[in-house]
Scaffold this motif. Structure first.
Motif, PDB file in Angstrom:
ATOM      1  N   MET A   1      47.158  48.882   5.548  1.00 28.44           N
ATOM      2  CA  MET A   1      47.504  48.843   4.128  1.00 28.44           C
ATOM      3  C   MET A   1      47.098  47.489   3.559  1.00 28.44           C
ATOM      4  O   MET A   1      47.459  46.443   4.097  1.00 28.44           O
ATOM      5  CB  MET A   1      48.998  49.067   3.911  1.00 28.44           C
ATOM      6  N   HIS A   2      46.311  47.519   2.494  1.00 30.79           N
ATOM      7  CA  HIS A   2      45.887  46.310   1.794  1.00 30.79           C
ATOM      8  C   HIS A   2      46.575  46.294   0.429  1.00 30.79           C
ATOM      9  O   HIS A   2      46.349  47.192  -0.388  1.00 30.79           O
ATOM     10  CB  HIS A   2      44.368  46.306   1.579  1.00 30.79           C
ATOM     11  N   ILE A   3      47.391  45.293   0.201  1.00 27.42           N
ATOM     12  CA  ILE A   3      48.023  45.114  -1.111  1.00 27.42           C
ATOM     13  C   ILE A   3      47.310  43.948  -1.793  1.00 27.42           C
ATOM     14  O   ILE A   3      47.344  42.815  -1.301  1.00 27.42           O
ATOM     15  CB  ILE A   3      49.531  44.833  -0.982  1.00 27.42           C
ATOM     16  N   VAL A   4      46.653  44.232  -2.901  1.00 25.31           N
ATOM     17  CA  VAL A   4      45.769  43.252  -3.546  1.00 25.31           C
ATOM     18  C   VAL A   4      46.162  43.073  -5.008  1.00 25.31           C
ATOM     19  O   VAL A   4      46.404  44.060  -5.723  1.00 25.31           O
ATOM     20  CB  VAL A   4      44.298  43.720  -3.454  1.00 25.31           C
ATOM     21  N   SER A   5      46.213  41.827  -5.453  1.00 26.69           N
ATOM     22  CA  SER A   5      46.538  41.563  -6.859  1.00 26.69           C
ATOM     23  C   SER A   5      45.355  41.923  -7.755  1.00 26.69           C
ATOM     24  O   SER A   5      44.197  41.907  -7.318  1.00 26.69           O
ATOM     25  CB  SER A   5      46.901  40.089  -7.056  1.00 26.69           C
ATOM     26  N   GLU A   6      45.651  42.219  -8.996  1.00 31.87           N
ATOM     27  CA  GLU A   6      44.602  42.582  -9.951  1.00 31.87           C
ATOM     28  C   GLU A   6      43.590  41.445 -10.110  1.00 31.87           C
ATOM     29  O   GLU A   6      42.385  41.691 -10.182  1.00 31.87           O
ATOM     30  CB  GLU A   6      45.230  42.936 -11.296  1.00 31.87           C
ATOM     31  N   ASP A   7      44.072  40.205 -10.154  1.00 31.32           N
ATOM     32  CA  ASP A   7      43.162  39.061 -10.309  1.00 31.32           C
ATOM     33  C   ASP A   7      42.210  38.940  -9.120  1.00 31.32           C
ATOM     34  O   ASP A   7      41.028  38.655  -9.294  1.00 31.32           O
ATOM     35  CB  ASP A   7      43.959  37.757 -10.463  1.00 31.32           C
ATOM     36  N   GLN A   8      42.742  39.150  -7.912  1.00 33.41           N
ATOM     37  CA  GLN A   8      41.896  39.073  -6.723  1.00 33.41           C
ATOM     38  C   GLN A   8      40.849  40.180  -6.734  1.00 33.41           C
ATOM     39  O   GLN A   8      39.684  39.967  -6.404  1.00 33.41           O
ATOM     40  CB  GLN A   8      42.747  39.183  -5.462  1.00 33.41           C
ATOM     41  N   LEU A   9      41.276  41.378  -7.135  1.00 32.72           N
ATOM     42  CA  LEU A   9      40.348  42.505  -7.209  1.00 32.72           C
ATOM     43  C   LEU A   9      39.216  42.212  -8.184  1.00 32.72           C
ATOM     44  O   LEU A   9      38.039  42.451  -7.885  1.00 32.72           O
ATOM     45  CB  LEU A   9      41.104  43.771  -7.626  1.00 32.72           C
ATOM     46  N   LYS A  10      39.553  41.677  -9.354  1.00 35.83           N
ATOM     47  CA  LYS A  10      38.539  41.356 -10.361  1.00 35.83           C
ATOM     48  C   LYS A  10      37.557  40.308  -9.839  1.00 35.83           C
ATOM     49  O   LYS A  10      36.357  40.383 -10.118  1.00 35.83           O
ATOM     50  CB  LYS A  10      39.205  40.888 -11.649  1.00 35.83           C
ATOM     51  N   GLU A  11      38.081  39.339  -9.092  1.00 40.23           N
ATOM     52  CA  GLU A  11      37.195  38.302  -8.534  1.00 40.23           C
ATOM     53  C   GLU A  11      36.242  38.914  -7.512  1.00 40.23           C
ATOM     54  O   GLU A  11      35.045  38.606  -7.501  1.00 40.23           O
ATOM     55  CB  GLU A  11      38.017  37.198  -7.885  1.00 40.23           C
ATOM     56  N   TRP A  12      36.753  39.787  -6.643  1.00 37.04           N
ATOM     57  CA  TRP A  12      35.887  40.453  -5.668  1.00 37.04           C
ATOM     58  C   TRP A  12      34.792  41.260  -6.352  1.00 37.04           C
ATOM     59  O   TRP A  12      33.635  41.227  -5.944  1.00 37.04           O
ATOM     60  CB  TRP A  12      36.715  41.391  -4.787  1.00 37.04           C
ATOM     61  N   LEU A  13      35.175  41.984  -7.394  1.00 35.18           N
ATOM     62  CA  LEU A  13      34.200  42.825  -8.089  1.00 35.18           C
ATOM     63  C   LEU A  13      33.151  41.980  -8.802  1.00 35.18           C
ATOM     64  O   LEU A  13      31.973  42.343  -8.857  1.00 35.18           O
ATOM     65  CB  LEU A  13      34.909  43.750  -9.087  1.00 35.18           C
ATOM     66  N   LEU A  14      33.578  40.839  -9.336  1.00 35.19           N
ATOM     67  CA  LEU A  14      32.634  39.959 -10.033  1.00 35.19           C
ATOM     68  C   LEU A  14      31.661  39.312  -9.056  1.00 35.19           C
ATOM     69  O   LEU A  14      30.446  39.306  -9.282  1.00 35.19           O
ATOM     70  CB  LEU A  14      33.386  38.874 -10.802  1.00 35.19           C
ATOM     71  N   LEU A  15      32.193  38.788  -7.952  1.00 33.82           N
ATOM     72  CA  LEU A  15      31.363  38.053  -7.002  1.00 33.82           C
ATOM     73  C   LEU A  15      30.643  38.967  -6.020  1.00 33.82           C
ATOM     74  O   LEU A  15      29.688  38.543  -5.370  1.00 33.82           O
ATOM     75  CB  LEU A  15      32.214  37.044  -6.224  1.00 33.82           C
ATOM     76  N   GLY A  16      31.102  40.204  -5.914  1.00 34.44           N
ATOM     77  CA  GLY A  16      30.513  41.099  -4.919  1.00 34.44           C
ATOM     78  C   GLY A  16      30.788  40.628  -3.507  1.00 34.44           C
ATOM     79  O   GLY A  16      30.012  40.891  -2.583  1.00 34.44           O
ATOM     80  N   SER A  17      31.898  39.907  -3.315  1.00 34.30           N
ATOM     81  CA  SER A  17      32.189  39.297  -2.018  1.00 34.30           C
ATOM     82  C   SER A  17      32.971  40.209  -1.079  1.00 34.30           C
ATOM     83  O   SER A  17      33.254  39.831   0.052  1.00 34.30           O
ATOM     84  CB  SER A  17      32.961  37.983  -2.223  1.00 34.30           C
ATOM     85  N   ASN A  18      33.341  41.399  -1.551  1.00 32.75           N
ATOM     86  CA  ASN A  18      34.029  42.355  -0.685  1.00 32.75           C
ATOM     87  C   ASN A  18      33.534  43.751  -1.057  1.00 32.75           C
ATOM     88  O   ASN A  18      34.171  44.495  -1.797  1.00 32.75           O
ATOM     89  CB  ASN A  18      35.552  42.251  -0.866  1.00 32.75           C
ATOM     90  N   ARG A  19      32.339  44.090  -0.533  1.00 33.79           N
ATOM     91  CA  ARG A  19      31.657  45.320  -0.955  1.00 33.79           C
ATOM     92  C   ARG A  19      32.397  46.580  -0.532  1.00 33.79           C
ATOM     93  O   ARG A  19      32.269  47.627  -1.169  1.00 33.79           O
ATOM     94  CB  ARG A  19      30.226  45.334  -0.416  1.00 33.79           C
ATOM     95  N   LYS A  20      33.185  46.494   0.542  1.00 41.64           N
ATOM     96  CA  LYS A  20      33.942  47.666   0.972  1.00 41.64           C
ATOM     97  C   LYS A  20      34.902  48.117  -0.123  1.00 41.64           C
ATOM     98  O   LYS A  20      35.123  49.316  -0.333  1.00 41.64           O
ATOM     99  CB  LYS A  20      34.710  47.361   2.253  1.00 41.64           C
ATOM    100  N   VAL A  21      35.480  47.143  -0.832  1.00 45.45           N
ATOM    101  CA  VAL A  21      36.446  47.468  -1.883  1.00 45.45           C
ATOM    102  C   VAL A  21      35.809  48.303  -2.983  1.00 45.45           C
ATOM    103  O   VAL A  21      36.430  49.245  -3.500  1.00 45.45           O
ATOM    104  CB  VAL A  21      37.060  46.165  -2.459  1.00 45.45           C
ATOM    105  N   THR A  22      34.574  47.985  -3.359  1.00 41.90           N
ATOM    106  CA  THR A  22      33.877  48.775  -4.378  1.00 41.90           C
ATOM    107  C   THR A  22      33.748  50.226  -3.930  1.00 41.90           C
ATOM    108  O   THR A  22      33.987  51.153  -4.712  1.00 41.90           O
ATOM    109  CB  THR A  22      32.475  48.192  -4.657  1.00 41.90           C
ATOM    110  N   GLU A  23      33.415  50.414  -2.661  1.00 40.59           N
ATOM    111  CA  GLU A  23      33.275  51.775  -2.141  1.00 40.59           C
ATOM    112  C   GLU A  23      34.630  52.480  -2.072  1.00 40.59           C
ATOM    113  O   GLU A  23      34.732  53.677  -2.333  1.00 40.59           O
ATOM    114  CB  GLU A  23      32.599  51.755  -0.774  1.00 40.59           C
TER     115      GLU A  23
END
Length: 295
Positions: free
Chosen positions: A66-88
């Protein structure tokens, strides 16, 4: 296993801070998308003391995370493309809770991939590409061929991701499958680097020449976001640029990208006296005849 996990994600869904919950099942035995787990529970929350919090579970011969992620962290990942699994996970996972259609709206935004969002991601990726290319070339010229090889492989990855974003898609975990369809020229370069029977020195020499052309052809779009920011003021010192809310994500690659654009005659420098004799502050601005980047 979902029956066993249901009480866990339902408890999270009942909390007002939770925006959405997605379940991602392992596609096949070899798939890397779930980090070796059979099931991923992806929980998005509005706010959190820790931007990322994880728990692992096991049941019979299966395991879940289980991954609990804050909205701000999610937005940063999506912007930087630093966690591509999350996009999928966001695009392909099964939504089991969605407060006020938060995930549905996020998916629409990801699929539409607004041009402005693309422009920032292209800028960040281009800066990483420049950094890897220039460091690799320096190692090559010093005849440190293995270090040069490492950097040119990374630069080709950034070039591949740049091409995917430029064409309006999000880079996936299997980015080379995307590039093979979208930009076969880049895919062939990668194949030549990895599979060629030429000496390592010869392979690198050819790759640096080819990469230089491909980088030059993408400078206009790759630098457009940085140039737009620079053009909002007459001149900038480096600290102001580094602290800008849209450029902070360029991180250590910003200085290298600026030097690259100075070399390409796109950005100009201006020296302003300091209190120290013979020492000057260095300021940056867009060359007036280069605002459209006619390279």
């Amino acid at each position: 296993m979902e029956d066993k996990l249901r009480p866990i994600y339902q408890e999270r869904a009942s909390q007002p801070n939770t925006l959405g919950v997605i379940i991602m099942e392992k596609k096949d035995r070899q798939s890397p998308i779930t980090d070796t787990f059979d099931t991923i529970l992806f929980v998005i929350v509005k706010e959190a003391d820790e931007p990322v919090f994880m728990k692992h579970y096991t049941y019979e011969d299966r395991k879940a995370a289980m991954h609990i992620v804050s909205e701000d962290q999610l937005k940063e990942w999506l912007l930087l493309g630093s966690n591509r699994k999350v996009t999928e996970w966001l695009l392909s996972g099964r939504v089991v809770f969605d407060r006020n259609e938060y995930i549905e709206n996020l998916r629409l935004e990801l699929r539409d991939f607004p041009f402005y969002g693309r422009k920032i991601k292209i800028g960040i990726e281009f800066a990483k590409l420049i950094r890897r290319y220039m460091d690799g070339k320096a190692f090559f010229e010093s005849r440190h061929f293995l270090d040069a090889y490492n950097h040119i492989v990374h630069s080709l990855h950034h070039l591949a991701r740049l091409a995917v974003i430029e064409n309006g898609f999000h880079p996936e975990v299997t980015v080379w499958n995307q590039v093979k369809q979208i930009e076969p020229e880049i895919f062939k370069l990668y194949e030549e680097l990895v599979n060629s029977e030429e000496t390592l020195e010869k392979r690198l020499e050819l790759l640096f020449l080819a990469s230089e052309f491909l980088i030059h052809s993408r400078t206009k779009i790759g630098a457009s976001h940085l140039i737009e920011v620079l053009d909002t003021r007459e001149q900038w010192n480096f600290q102001d640029l580094q602290s800008h809310e849209e450029l902070v994500y360029y991180s250590v690659d910003l200085a290298v990208m600026i030097e690259f654009l100075i070399e390409k005659n796109v950005i100009s420098t201006r020296s302003i006296e300091t209190k120290g004799q013979g020492i000057y502050h260095r300021y940056y601005s867009v060359k007036k005849n280069k605002k459209t980047l006619d390279l």
